[in-house]
Design a protein around this motif. Structure first.
Motif, short mmCIF file in Angstrom:
data_model
loop_
_atom_site.label_atom_id
_atom_site.label_comp_id
_atom_site.label_asym_id
_atom_site.label_seq_id
_atom_site.Cartn_x
_atom_site.Cartn_y
_atom_site.Cartn_z
N UNK A 118 -48.13 159.01 61.55
CA UNK A 118 -48.63 158.69 60.22
C UNK A 118 -47.93 157.48 59.61
N UNK A 119 -46.61 157.45 59.66
CA UNK A 119 -45.84 156.41 58.98
C UNK A 119 -45.57 155.19 59.86
N UNK A 120 -45.59 155.39 61.16
CA UNK A 120 -45.30 154.32 62.12
C UNK A 120 -43.84 153.87 62.02
N UNK A 121 -43.37 153.23 63.07
CA UNK A 121 -41.99 152.75 63.06
C UNK A 121 -41.89 151.43 62.31
N UNK A 122 -40.71 151.16 61.78
CA UNK A 122 -40.46 149.93 61.06
C UNK A 122 -40.53 148.73 61.99
N UNK A 123 -40.87 147.55 61.49
CA UNK A 123 -40.82 146.34 62.31
C UNK A 123 -39.42 146.16 62.89
N UNK A 124 -39.35 145.91 64.18
CA UNK A 124 -38.06 145.72 64.83
C UNK A 124 -37.45 146.98 65.39
N UNK A 125 -38.06 148.14 65.11
CA UNK A 125 -37.58 149.41 65.63
C UNK A 125 -38.51 149.88 66.74
N UNK A 126 -37.94 150.12 67.90
CA UNK A 126 -38.73 150.59 69.03
C UNK A 126 -39.00 152.10 68.92
N UNK A 127 -37.97 152.86 68.56
CA UNK A 127 -38.12 154.31 68.44
C UNK A 127 -37.32 154.82 67.24
N UNK A 128 -37.87 155.75 66.49
CA UNK A 128 -37.09 156.38 65.43
C UNK A 128 -36.08 157.35 66.02
N UNK A 129 -35.09 157.74 65.25
CA UNK A 129 -34.05 158.66 65.71
C UNK A 129 -33.79 159.72 64.66
N UNK A 130 -33.39 160.89 65.13
CA UNK A 130 -33.02 161.98 64.23
C UNK A 130 -31.52 161.95 64.00
N UNK A 131 -31.12 161.78 62.74
CA UNK A 131 -29.71 161.66 62.39
C UNK A 131 -29.30 162.76 61.42
N UNK A 132 -28.05 163.18 61.52
CA UNK A 132 -27.54 164.22 60.61
C UNK A 132 -26.08 163.98 60.32
N UNK A 133 -25.62 164.56 59.21
CA UNK A 133 -24.20 164.55 58.86
C UNK A 133 -23.55 165.79 59.44
N UNK A 134 -22.40 165.60 60.09
CA UNK A 134 -21.68 166.71 60.71
C UNK A 134 -20.24 166.73 60.21
N UNK A 135 -19.60 167.90 60.17
CA UNK A 135 -18.23 168.00 59.63
C UNK A 135 -17.18 167.40 60.55
N UNK A 136 -16.12 166.89 59.95
CA UNK A 136 -15.02 166.33 60.73
C UNK A 136 -13.70 166.61 60.02
N UNK A 137 -12.60 166.27 60.69
CA UNK A 137 -11.27 166.41 60.10
C UNK A 137 -10.91 165.19 59.26
N UNK A 138 -11.77 164.21 59.21
CA UNK A 138 -11.52 163.02 58.41
C UNK A 138 -11.80 163.25 56.93
N UNK A 139 -11.76 162.18 56.16
CA UNK A 139 -11.99 162.28 54.73
C UNK A 139 -13.45 162.56 54.40
N UNK A 140 -14.35 162.22 55.32
CA UNK A 140 -15.78 162.43 55.11
C UNK A 140 -16.40 163.08 56.35
N UNK A 141 -17.66 163.47 56.24
CA UNK A 141 -18.43 163.87 57.41
C UNK A 141 -18.67 162.64 58.28
N UNK A 142 -19.35 162.83 59.42
CA UNK A 142 -19.76 161.67 60.21
C UNK A 142 -21.25 161.80 60.55
N UNK A 143 -21.88 160.66 60.80
CA UNK A 143 -23.29 160.59 61.15
C UNK A 143 -23.42 160.63 62.67
N UNK A 144 -24.37 161.43 63.16
CA UNK A 144 -24.64 161.44 64.59
C UNK A 144 -26.13 161.28 64.84
N UNK A 145 -26.49 160.42 65.79
CA UNK A 145 -27.87 160.19 66.16
C UNK A 145 -27.92 159.59 67.57
N UNK A 146 -28.91 159.89 68.34
CA UNK A 146 -30.10 160.68 68.10
C UNK A 146 -29.81 162.14 68.47
#
Length: 343
Positions: A118-146
Motif C-alpha cells: 500500500x505505502x511502497x518503499x521510500x525512494x532509495x530504499x530497496x527493502x523496508x526493515x522491522x526495527x525495535x527498541x531493546x533493553x541494555x545495560x547502557x544509559x538508553x535502550x538500543x535499536x535493532x533491525x531487521x
C-alpha cells in the motif's frame, strides 16, 4: 507532544482483544492529550466499548471494518482482503493522508505485506526493515533491525538498515550521533559473509553520515550498552530477538523458583525484592513495545500481540513521536549522503 498527529488504530488486532486495545489507546490519550484517533474495526463493538472511555470517545472517530485478519492468515490472503479488514483500512488511512501513522497488534507478516504494497518503499530504499527498541545495560535502550522482514540481505540492504536505524535512534533515544554495529560471528575484519563485510566497508567509509560506525558486534554483547544500533538480516535478527526474550523469561522463572524453594530463600526474596522488581520492570516487553517498519512512505507500528494496555500505549507513543519528528524526511536526507559511497 507538539503537533500531535491523528493515528489510525487497528482496534481488532492482537491476542487480548478490543477491550485491551481501547484501554491502551485511552491511556495514550491521557499521556498525550493532543492525540486523536481513527478506531478501525467492528463499529458496534467499538461504540459499545467506548462508553467506558468518554475522553477517548470525544477525540476519536470509528471507521467500520467488517473483517479482521487472524493470526493464521497468510500474507497473500491478507492482501486480497485489505479493503475490508481493520488492518488494511488502518494502513489505507495513512496512504490517503487521513492519518499520520497506523498501529496494529495483529499478524506481523500480513501487516508487513499490506503496508509495503500500500505505502511502497521510500525512494532509495530497496527493502523496508522491522526495527525495535531493546533493553541494555547502557544509559538508553538500543535499536535493532531487521527483526524478521527480510531473511536474506545484500550489503546494500544492510547499509540502508544502518542509515534508517541511526535516524530512528536519533528520534527515539535522543542520541545525536548513534553508534552503529553489524551483528557478526566475530569482531575481526575477515569474519562473516561477503554481504556483512561489504556493508562494513561502506559504512566505515561514510564518515560524513550522522552516525559512528563501530564495526562488528557478537551476540553476547548486544545488551552491554556498547552500541546504539545493531544491524543484521531478518533471519539472524529474529532468532536473536527470540533468544533474548526467552533468556529473560528463563532468568525470571529461575529466580522465582529459587526464591520459593525454602523458608530461607523466601526471606531472601523479601530482602532483595526491590532489586528483582527493578529487573522485572526492565525486562518487561511492554516497556519496549512498538516495532516500526522503517523505509516505507508512511509510519506503521507493530504492537506485540500479547501487549497489555500499558504496552499498547507505548506503541502508540512510538508512532506519534516518529510522525511528529518526521522520520521519513530524516531517512531521505541521510540516504542522500550515503548514496555516492554505496554505489
Amino acid at each position: 507532544m507538539a503537533d500531535a498527529p491523528r493515528l489510525a488504530i487497528d482496534a481488532m488486532g492482537g491476542d487480548e482483544g478490543l477491550a485491551v486495545m481501547l484501554r491502551g489507546v485511552a491511556l495514550a490519550r491521557r499521556r498525550w492529550p493532543g492525540l486523536t484517533f481513527d478506531l478501525v474495526g467492528d463499529e458496534a463493538a467499538i461504540a459499545a466499548a467506548l462508553e467506558n472511555h468518554p475522553n477517548l470517545k470525544a477525540n476519536s472517530q470509528i471507521i467500520h471494518a467488517p473483517e479482521v485478519i487472524s493470526g493464521n492468515d497468510k500474507a497473500a490472503q491478507a492482501i486480497r482482503r485489505a479493503k475490508t479488514t481493520s488492518m488494511g483500512i488502518a494502513i489505507d488511512r495513512v496512504k490517503q493522508g487521513l492519518a499520520g501513522a497506523a498501529v496494529s497488534a495483529g499478524n506481523t507478516g500480513a501487516l508487513m505485506s499490506m503496508a509495503k504494497l500500500s505505502l511502497r518503499t521510500m525512494p532509495g530504499i530497496d527493502r523496508p526493515a522491522l526495527a525495535a527498541l531493546l533493553p541494555s545495560l547502557g544509559k538508553t535502550d538500543f535499536v535493532m533491525l531487521d527483526l524478521g522482514a527480510n531473511t536474506e540481505c545484500a550489503a546494500r540492504n544492510l547499509v540502508e538498515f544502518g542509515v534508517m536505524g541511526a535516524a530512528y535512534a536519533r528520534i527515539a533515544l535522543g542520541i545525536e550521533r548513534p553508534r552503529v554495529s553489524l551483528l557478526n560471528i566475530g569482531t575481526e575484519d575477515l569474519k562473516g559473509t561477503d554481504a556483512i563485510r561489504d556493508a562494513a566497508t561502506t559504512l566505515r567509509s561514510s564518515a560524513h553520515l550522522q552516525l559512528s560506525f563501530m564495526g562488528f558486534i557478537e551476540g553476547d554483547k548486544l545488551s552491554r550498552g556498547e552500541t546504539d544500533v545493531v544491524v543484521c538480516d531478518g533471519f539472524s535478527g529474529n532468532i536473536a530477538l527470540k533468544t533474548m526474550e526467552g533468556t529473560a523469561r528463563f532468568v525470571t522463572d529461575l529466580l522465582r523458583r529459587a526464591f520459593t524453594s525454602s523458608i530461607r530463600s523466601k526471606f531472601g526474596f523479601l530482602i532483595s525484592r526491590p532489586a528483582t522488581e527493578l529487573m522485572r520492570h526492565h525486562l518487561d516487553p511492554n516497556n519496549h513495545n512498538g516495532a516500526v517498519f522503517l523505509g516505507l512512505n508512511g509510519v506503521v507500528v507493530k504492537s506485540h500481540g500479547s501487549a497489555t494496555d500499558y504496552g499498547v500505549a507505548n506503541a502508540i507513543g512510538v508512532a506519534a513521536k516518529l510522525v511528529a519528528e518526521n522520520i521519513t524526511s530524516r531517512i531521505t536526507d541521510d540516504l542522500a549522503n550515503v548514496k555516492d559511497v554505496a554505489e
